[in-house]
Every structure is written in C-alpha cells, then in structure tokens.
Design a protein around this motif. Structure first.
Motif, PDB file in Angstrom:
ATOM      1  N   SER A 214     -14.137  -7.000   2.266  1.00 53.24           N
ATOM      2  CA  SER A 214     -13.631  -8.178   2.963  1.00 53.24           C
ATOM      3  C   SER A 214     -12.224  -8.338   2.655  1.00 53.24           C
ATOM      4  CB  SER A 214     -14.219  -9.352   2.095  1.00 53.24           C
ATOM      5  OG  SER A 214     -14.022  -9.646   0.666  1.00 53.24           O
ATOM      6  N   SER A 215     -11.510  -7.331   1.873  1.00 58.05           N
ATOM      7  CA  SER A 215     -10.170  -7.223   1.607  1.00 58.05           C
ATOM      8  C   SER A 215      -9.382  -5.990   2.151  1.00 58.05           C
ATOM      9  CB  SER A 215      -9.959  -7.494   0.271  1.00 58.05           C
ATOM     10  OG  SER A 215     -10.503  -6.389  -0.623  1.00 58.05           O
ATOM     11  N   LEU A 216      -9.857  -5.668   3.325  1.00 53.19           N
ATOM     12  CA  LEU A 216      -9.035  -4.389   3.803  1.00 53.19           C
ATOM     13  C   LEU A 216      -8.005  -4.808   4.169  1.00 53.19           C
ATOM     14  CD1 LEU A 216     -12.135  -2.809   5.794  1.00 53.19           C
ATOM     15  CD2 LEU A 216     -11.181  -1.671   3.909  1.00 53.19           C
ATOM     16  N   PRO A 217      -6.835  -3.882   4.199  1.00 55.26           N
ATOM     17  CA  PRO A 217      -5.521  -4.334   4.748  1.00 55.26           C
ATOM     18  C   PRO A 217      -5.526  -4.710   6.149  1.00 55.26           C
ATOM     19  CG  PRO A 217      -5.860  -1.964   4.502  1.00 55.26           C
ATOM     20  CD  PRO A 217      -7.049  -2.688   3.917  1.00 55.26           C
ATOM     21  N   SER A 218      -4.606  -5.509   6.529  1.00 57.40           N
ATOM     22  CA  SER A 218      -4.400  -5.973   7.914  1.00 57.40           C
ATOM     23  C   SER A 218      -3.655  -4.984   8.753  1.00 57.40           C
ATOM     24  CB  SER A 218      -4.095  -7.587   8.030  1.00 57.40           C
ATOM     25  OG  SER A 218      -2.510  -7.298   7.452  1.00 57.40           O
ATOM     26  N   ASN A 219      -3.048  -4.387   8.014  1.00 55.57           N
ATOM     27  CA  ASN A 219      -2.079  -3.294   8.603  1.00 55.57           C
ATOM     28  C   ASN A 219      -2.077  -1.817   7.976  1.00 55.57           C
ATOM     29  OD1 ASN A 219      -0.113  -1.615   9.888  1.00 55.57           O
ATOM     30  ND2 ASN A 219       1.651  -3.351  10.023  1.00 55.57           N
ATOM     31  N   TYR A 220      -2.541  -1.059   8.539  1.00 61.33           N
ATOM     32  CA  TYR A 220      -2.692   0.353   8.113  1.00 61.33           C
ATOM     33  C   TYR A 220      -1.705   1.136   7.808  1.00 61.33           C
ATOM     34  CZ  TYR A 220      -7.975  -0.591   8.217  1.00 61.33           C
ATOM     35  OH  TYR A 220      -9.122  -0.719   7.885  1.00 61.33           O
ATOM     36  N   VAL A 221      -0.517   0.810   8.261  1.00 62.36           N
ATOM     37  CA  VAL A 221       0.781   1.528   8.112  1.00 62.36           C
ATOM     38  C   VAL A 221       1.640   0.234   7.265  1.00 62.36           C
ATOM     39  CG1 VAL A 221       2.729   2.708   8.958  1.00 62.36           C
ATOM     40  CG2 VAL A 221       0.471   3.029  10.126  1.00 62.36           C
ATOM     41  N   SER A 222       1.331   0.266   6.102  1.00 62.45           N
ATOM     42  CA  SER A 222       2.133  -0.826   5.509  1.00 62.45           C
ATOM     43  C   SER A 222       2.422  -0.403   3.943  1.00 62.45           C
ATOM     44  CB  SER A 222       1.474  -2.222   5.548  1.00 62.45           C
ATOM     45  OG  SER A 222       0.136  -1.996   4.802  1.00 62.45           O
ATOM     46  N   LYS A 223       3.055  -1.264   3.167  1.00 59.52           N
ATOM     47  CA  LYS A 223       3.372  -1.083   1.780  1.00 59.52           C
ATOM     48  C   LYS A 223       2.071  -1.253   1.091  1.00 59.52           C
ATOM     49  CE  LYS A 223       8.295  -2.441   1.755  1.00 59.52           C
ATOM     50  NZ  LYS A 223       9.204  -3.442   1.465  1.00 59.52           N
ATOM     51  N   GLU A 224       1.264  -2.133   1.615  1.00 61.04           N
ATOM     52  CA  GLU A 224      -0.055  -2.582   0.928  1.00 61.04           C
ATOM     53  C   GLU A 224      -1.009  -1.343   1.113  1.00 61.04           C
ATOM     54  OE1 GLU A 224      -3.581  -5.908   1.519  1.00 61.04           O
ATOM     55  OE2 GLU A 224      -2.270  -5.509   3.194  1.00 61.04           O
ATOM     56  N   ALA A 225      -1.137  -0.720   2.285  1.00 65.70           N
ATOM     57  CA  ALA A 225      -1.935   0.142   2.430  1.00 65.70           C
ATOM     58  C   ALA A 225      -1.745   1.432   1.754  1.00 65.70           C
ATOM     59  CB  ALA A 225      -2.116   0.574   4.003  1.00 65.70           C
ATOM     60  N   ALA A 226      -0.199   1.825   1.761  1.00 64.41           N
ATOM     61  CA  ALA A 226       0.160   2.893   0.707  1.00 64.41           C
ATOM     62  C   ALA A 226      -0.398   2.663  -0.813  1.00 64.41           C
ATOM     63  CB  ALA A 226       1.532   3.259   0.909  1.00 64.41           C
ATOM     64  N   ILE A 227      -0.101   1.429  -1.229  1.00 65.37           N
ATOM     65  CA  ILE A 227      -0.499   1.275  -2.600  1.00 65.37           C
ATOM     66  C   ILE A 227      -1.815   1.321  -2.959  1.00 65.37           C
ATOM     67  CG2 ILE A 227      -0.501  -0.396  -4.333  1.00 65.37           C
ATOM     68  CD1 ILE A 227       2.386  -1.561  -3.102  1.00 65.37           C
ATOM     69  N   LEU A 228      -2.723   0.892  -1.936  1.00 69.88           N
ATOM     70  CA  LEU A 228      -4.139   0.857  -2.075  1.00 69.88           C
ATOM     71  C   LEU A 228      -4.433   2.422  -2.119  1.00 69.88           C
ATOM     72  CD1 LEU A 228      -5.398  -2.003   0.320  1.00 69.88           C
ATOM     73  CD2 LEU A 228      -5.489  -1.825  -2.408  1.00 69.88           C
ATOM     74  N   LEU A 229      -4.159   3.187  -1.365  1.00 62.93           N
ATOM     75  CA  LEU A 229      -4.401   4.528  -1.140  1.00 62.93           C
ATOM     76  C   LEU A 229      -4.015   5.254  -2.525  1.00 62.93           C
ATOM     77  CD1 LEU A 229      -3.454   5.886   2.249  1.00 62.93           C
ATOM     78  CD2 LEU A 229      -5.802   6.012   1.239  1.00 62.93           C
ATOM     79  N   SER A 230      -2.821   4.811  -3.026  1.00 61.93           N
ATOM     80  CA  SER A 230      -2.318   5.564  -4.255  1.00 61.93           C
ATOM     81  C   SER A 230      -3.360   5.243  -5.428  1.00 61.93           C
ATOM     82  CB  SER A 230      -0.840   5.285  -4.709  1.00 61.93           C
ATOM     83  OG  SER A 230      -0.851   3.957  -4.968  1.00 61.93           O
ATOM     84  N   ARG A 231      -3.766   4.162  -5.523  1.00 56.98           N
ATOM     85  CA  ARG A 231      -4.623   3.414  -6.608  1.00 56.98           C
ATOM     86  C   ARG A 231      -5.920   4.071  -6.483  1.00 56.98           C
ATOM     87  NH1 ARG A 231      -2.424  -2.798  -7.160  1.00 56.98           N
ATOM     88  NH2 ARG A 231      -0.464  -2.040  -8.171  1.00 56.98           N
ATOM     89  N   ALA A 232      -6.575   4.454  -5.171  1.00 54.26           N
ATOM     90  CA  ALA A 232      -7.781   5.197  -4.920  1.00 54.26           C
ATOM     91  C   ALA A 232      -7.494   6.438  -5.624  1.00 54.26           C
ATOM     92  CB  ALA A 232      -8.237   4.981  -3.598  1.00 54.26           C
ATOM     93  N   ALA A 233      -6.348   7.261  -4.963  1.00 57.17           N
ATOM     94  CA  ALA A 233      -6.135   8.616  -5.661  1.00 57.17           C
ATOM     95  C   ALA A 233      -6.127   8.763  -6.988  1.00 57.17           C
ATOM     96  CB  ALA A 233      -4.829   8.971  -4.813  1.00 57.17           C
ATOM     97  N   LEU A 234      -5.348   7.506  -7.590  1.00 50.64           N
ATOM     98  CA  LEU A 234      -5.301   7.616  -8.948  1.00 50.64           C
ATOM     99  C   LEU A 234      -6.758   7.605  -9.871  1.00 50.64           C
ATOM    100  CD1 LEU A 234      -3.832   7.351 -11.784  1.00 50.64           C
ATOM    101  CD2 LEU A 234      -3.835   4.938 -11.526  1.00 50.64           C
ATOM    102  N   HIS A 235      -7.575   6.716  -9.167  1.00 51.11           N
ATOM    103  CA  HIS A 235      -9.172   6.578  -9.655  1.00 51.11           C
ATOM    104  C   HIS A 235      -9.667   8.030  -9.470  1.00 51.11           C
ATOM    105  CE1 HIS A 235     -13.430   5.741  -8.978  1.00 51.11           C
ATOM    106  NE2 HIS A 235     -13.037   4.869 -10.419  1.00 51.11           N
TER     107      HIS A 235
END
Length: 324
Positions: A187-208
């Motif tokens: 329910s909390s997917l980013p509204s814009n897939y080319v955004s600072k928020e999306a990049a941070i989510l990707l980096s945290r998933a990559a850290l995991h």
C-alpha cells in the motif's frame, strides 16, 4: 610496413641468375614489365604507401598480405627513386603502423578506483593510502545506469566489492524487488518511480540483499567476524528518466541513493539533471554512461578525483547531494 618498404629498395640479383631453371620468376617479371615498368613500379610503391597511411592499425595487419603480394611483382633488381628513400617517406610508413595510446574510458577508471580503494591499494602522494572502510555492495538499477554494474564486474578484483547487481527495468520487477526485501508494504509504493524516494527504497532493498548474502556466507564459514561483515554491507539504488524513442516533456534526470548500517539508518542521495538541449544532443547510450558514472561516483562517496566532472558532465550539469 618498414619491412615492406625495405623489400622494395633492397638490391637483389636478377631472380633468373639465382633460379635459372624457374620459369615462374621469368613469367612473373614478364607480367611486371608489361603492367608496371620502372617508372610505374615506383608509382605503385607510392600508391601502396599512401593507402597504408589511410587505414587503421588493425587493418594494416590484414593488409600486409596484400603488400607482400605486390612486392613480389616489383623487379628485385630495381632501386627505388631517391624520393622514396627520403626520411619523411620512411618515417610516415613506420609511424602509420604504430598504435596510438589512449586513456581508459571514464567508467573503467572509476571502477578501478573503487576496487583499489576497497582493497587499500591506492597511492596518494606516492604513499599507500590507509584502507577505507571495506564495502560489500549490492546494486539495484531501475532503468539507466546498468553500465556501473558491467564496469565493476569486468574489472579484476570485483569479487572483493560486488555481491550482486540487478536491473529492475519493468515496473513489476521494481515493485517485487522492494516487496521481497521488506522495505515497504504494497500500500506504500512510491507515487513516482523516478524520484528520491524511489532511489532510497531501492538502496535499502539492496542493503537488505547484501545482509542476506553476507549472513548466508558467514553461516558456511562459522560466523567469523559477522558484525564487521554486516557493517561493510552497502546497498545502492538508482532510478532515472533518460532519452527514449519518443521525446520526454520532463527533465532527463537520475537519483542515486547509498544505504548502509554504518550510516545511522540514513541514506546518502546523489541527484543530477541532464541537459537535454545540448547541440548535438546526447544519445541514449551517452546518457546511460553519465548515469552509470554517477552511480560509481556515489559508491566513492563523491570522491572520484574529478573524473565525473571533467569527462562525463557538460556545461552547467552538476550532482547535488543530500542525506535523508
């Protein structure tokens, strides 16, 4: 080609004096006299030389067979005119086959610096620098920037840095990667897939993902220094909007985020807007190279010895940084 030129001007006895019983030599000389003659032979040598100057070094290697063939039809007892023996002509013939040195591409040099620094092998002011904190990196690239992965893994020593690299090109792949690594709810997917928020989510998933890989490998080795291994884990996420088959109304831009356990649950963000009005404009491949350079720049904490600024960015383009 010096060998070719030397074979033209070197004085030989007439071939029939050495091989009187060889009819091939006589026939060959007859062909030469009919089609070349003394003056035309010299002209043929010049034409061959100029042709060699106009082709690349790789082609010259293949062209040598043709050169040898032509020299076989030039009368061995002839001596080339003086202008063919001039220093200028000989120098040109020799220089044409000498490969020119070329600096490695920017991405290759950036990748090499990352691996050297991770192993503590970089030289600063003639002295071996202290080892920076070791990084064990997983990269998640959404769209442009995948060249960073290929540049790293094609560099010797990459296994000391790279744990995994993935390109989540389709939106469904992007969403599944985030969900699988538990950085958000559906329910909390980013509204814009080319955004600072999306990049941070990707980096945290990559850290995991980095933590998963280290935990799994540590289990097999008895869990030695597991805490230090976790501290070395880094996740890199990149999102971008670049040139496409249809013109974009918005900016050509990218956001790169770097997350680690040692960063107190914060992420370092690197953003750049590319100038889409350059003349001539960049191709898609050139924009990909810039974004890939920014990913590598981010992995070096922005300290890339000016390579990004001097070789990839143009005009007023710059990389802005933030901590979130």
């Amino acid at each position: 080609m010096t060998h070719f030129y030397g074979s033209i001007i070197k004085h030989h006895p007439h071939p029939t004096e050495r091989h009187k019983s060889t009819g091939i030599n006589s026939a060959r000389n007859c062909i030469f006299l009919r089609f070349f003659g003394q003056t035309r032979g010299a002209i043929a040598a010049v034409v061959v030389g100029l042709l060699v100057l106009s082709i690349s070094t790789v082609e010259q290697n293949q062209f040598s067979m043709l050169c040898n063939f032509i020299t076989n039809f030039i009368r061995p007892q002839q001596t080339a005119p003086a202008f063919l023996r001039s220093n200028i002509f000989v120098s040109a013939m020799s220089t044409s086959s000498t490969p020119t040195s070329k600096a490695p591409p920017a991405l290759e040099r950036l990748a090499q610096l990352i691996i050297e620094r991770n192993s503590g092998k970089i030289i600063v002011g003639g002295v071996l620098a202290a080892n920076e904190s070791k990084k064990s990196v997983s990269l998640a690239i959404a769209g442009g920037g995948s060249g960073a992965i290929s540049s790293l893994v094609s560099t010797p020593g990459a296994s000391s840095v790279v744990l995994e690299g993935i390109v989540t090109y389709h939106r469904q792949s992007f969403e599944e990667y985030l969900l699988n690594h538990k950085v958000l709810q559906s329910s909390s997917l980013p509204s814009n897939y080319v955004s600072k928020e999306a990049a941070i989510l990707l980096s945290r998933a990559a850290l995991h993902r980095s933590l998963q890989i280290i935990a799994s490998s540590s289990d097999r080795t008895g869990g030695a220094k597991l805490f230090d291994a976790y501290q070395s884990c880094v996740g890199v996420g990149c999102t971008s909007a670049l040139r496409s088959s249809t013109a974009k109304k918005g900016e050509h831009r990218c956001h790169v985020a770097v997350s680690s356990l040692s960063a107190s649950n914060s992420s370092r963000l690197y953003s750049c807007v590319l100038d889409k009005h350059l003349d001539p404009p960049r191709t898609r491949a050139q924009e990909e190279e810039v974004v890939s350079g920014i990913v590598l720049h981010a992995l070096m904490d922005g300290n890339d010895e000016g390579i990004l600024r001097e070789e990839l960015l143009m005009g007023s383009e710059h990389v802005s940084t933030d901590t979130i």
